[in-house]
Design a protein around this motif. Sequence first.
Motif, PDB file in Angstrom:
ATOM      1  N   ALA A  63       1.094  -1.501   0.212  1.00 56.83           N
ATOM      2  CA  ALA A  63       0.088  -0.516   0.177  1.00 56.83           C
ATOM      3  C   ALA A  63       0.958   1.183  -0.085  1.00 56.83           C
ATOM      4  CB  ALA A  63      -1.447  -0.093   1.166  1.00 56.83           C
ATOM      5  N   ALA A  64       2.076   1.368   0.847  1.00 56.77           N
ATOM      6  CA  ALA A  64       2.921   2.143   1.144  1.00 56.77           C
ATOM      7  C   ALA A  64       3.687   2.853  -0.264  1.00 56.77           C
ATOM      8  CB  ALA A  64       4.382   2.148   2.171  1.00 56.77           C
ATOM      9  N   GLY A  65       3.720   1.895  -1.306  1.00 56.74           N
ATOM     10  CA  GLY A  65       4.059   2.108  -2.577  1.00 56.74           C
ATOM     11  C   GLY A  65       2.703   2.418  -3.951  1.00 56.74           C
ATOM     12  N   GLY A  66       1.951   2.216  -3.520  1.00 61.73           N
ATOM     13  CA  GLY A  66       0.721   2.697  -4.493  1.00 61.73           C
ATOM     14  C   GLY A  66       0.384   3.624  -3.758  1.00 61.73           C
ATOM     15  N   TYR A  67      -0.394   4.100  -3.335  1.00 60.64           N
ATOM     16  CA  TYR A  67      -0.106   5.578  -2.444  1.00 60.64           C
ATOM     17  C   TYR A  67       0.794   6.330  -2.635  1.00 60.64           C
ATOM     18  CZ  TYR A  67      -4.471   5.001  -0.481  1.00 60.64           C
ATOM     19  OH  TYR A  67      -5.819   3.949   0.207  1.00 60.64           O
ATOM     20  N   GLY A  68       2.150   5.960  -2.816  1.00 56.50           N
ATOM     21  CA  GLY A  68       3.766   6.787  -2.974  1.00 56.50           C
ATOM     22  C   GLY A  68       2.711   7.314  -4.396  1.00 56.50           C
ATOM     23  N   VAL A  69       3.013   6.102  -5.444  1.00 54.24           N
ATOM     24  CA  VAL A  69       2.810   6.816  -6.960  1.00 54.24           C
ATOM     25  C   VAL A  69       1.780   7.098  -7.273  1.00 54.24           C
ATOM     26  CG1 VAL A  69       2.642   4.936  -8.998  1.00 54.24           C
ATOM     27  CG2 VAL A  69       4.067   4.720  -7.283  1.00 54.24           C
TER      28      VAL A  69
END
Length: 327
Positions: A63-69
Amino acid sequence: MRGGLHPVVMIVLVIAAALFGRVLPTWTLSLATVAASNALIALGIVVLARTGNVSFGQGLFFAAGGYGVALANAWGVTDAVAQVIIGAVCGGLLGLVIGPLIARYSGIFFGMLTLALSMVLYGALVKSTALGGSDGFNVGRPSLFGMIFTDPREADFMLYAVSVVTTGLAGIAATILFRSELGLASLAVRENNLRVEYLGISANRVVTINFIIAAIFAGASGAFALMAQRHIDPQFAYWTTSGEFVFVAVLAGYQSVAAVFVASLALELVRSFSNLYLPNTWQLVLGVFLLGVILFLPRGIGSLWIRDRHKRKISTTPLSAEKGVVL
């Protein structure tokens, strides 16, 4: 450990797999992209599992990677490669913060702490109106080096190629890692971390490094999931999402990198066809499939060719060498 393929050969195979997408049907491209994304995060779980620890909360970094993107996309970053890098950095930074703290624990405590942290993030995302709350929000179609793809077929192939190449390179890096001193130290930590400490190697540091690597892979996987779905919501951090990745890692086992890709593709195929022909009981089919692998292949799918390789080595070993006689 030296019996595997040369990294150059593996790079050629990765490029061939990416180009093979030109002849695949459109629906297969989407399925293969999801399989490559899941294989990437499951590969991180396998890297961590070699230390004897299993993370049940990889959805945290996913989720951290997805929301960061997604936030970078809102600022105009639409390039697929840049989004993968941003996702990996977001996951890695979060892993760098959590890793040294959680490496002090092991076994069920390690797994439950990762699960708890993932659910804390899930609760925060659900309550956050700035990030869309429980509904999440949509993002635009990614580009590649300035090229915008209006044809859906070309867009799917681009995403497939980027995901296969990225996951393939991660697999090559993991293979090299497994053969390195850190990889062998990870197996030693798995067997007896106290003896590793007596040898002057910090077991906590080994677990931390593997944990950060798994977080980087999970963040990059979250970027691919976002680009494939073009939508993100708190479900990325939910425990069932993390459980699915552990599902793939259990199917693969920790002995082979290639097994992770095979297991991820097999899971997507079983899920797709069971959902098509048995829409009301497809989860039961997945459960039976997992139980079958656990019963007949307790060490995972990778044990199929690992076992055969060991048998060939034993069969070609001279009798004098088996008895310890040096000629």
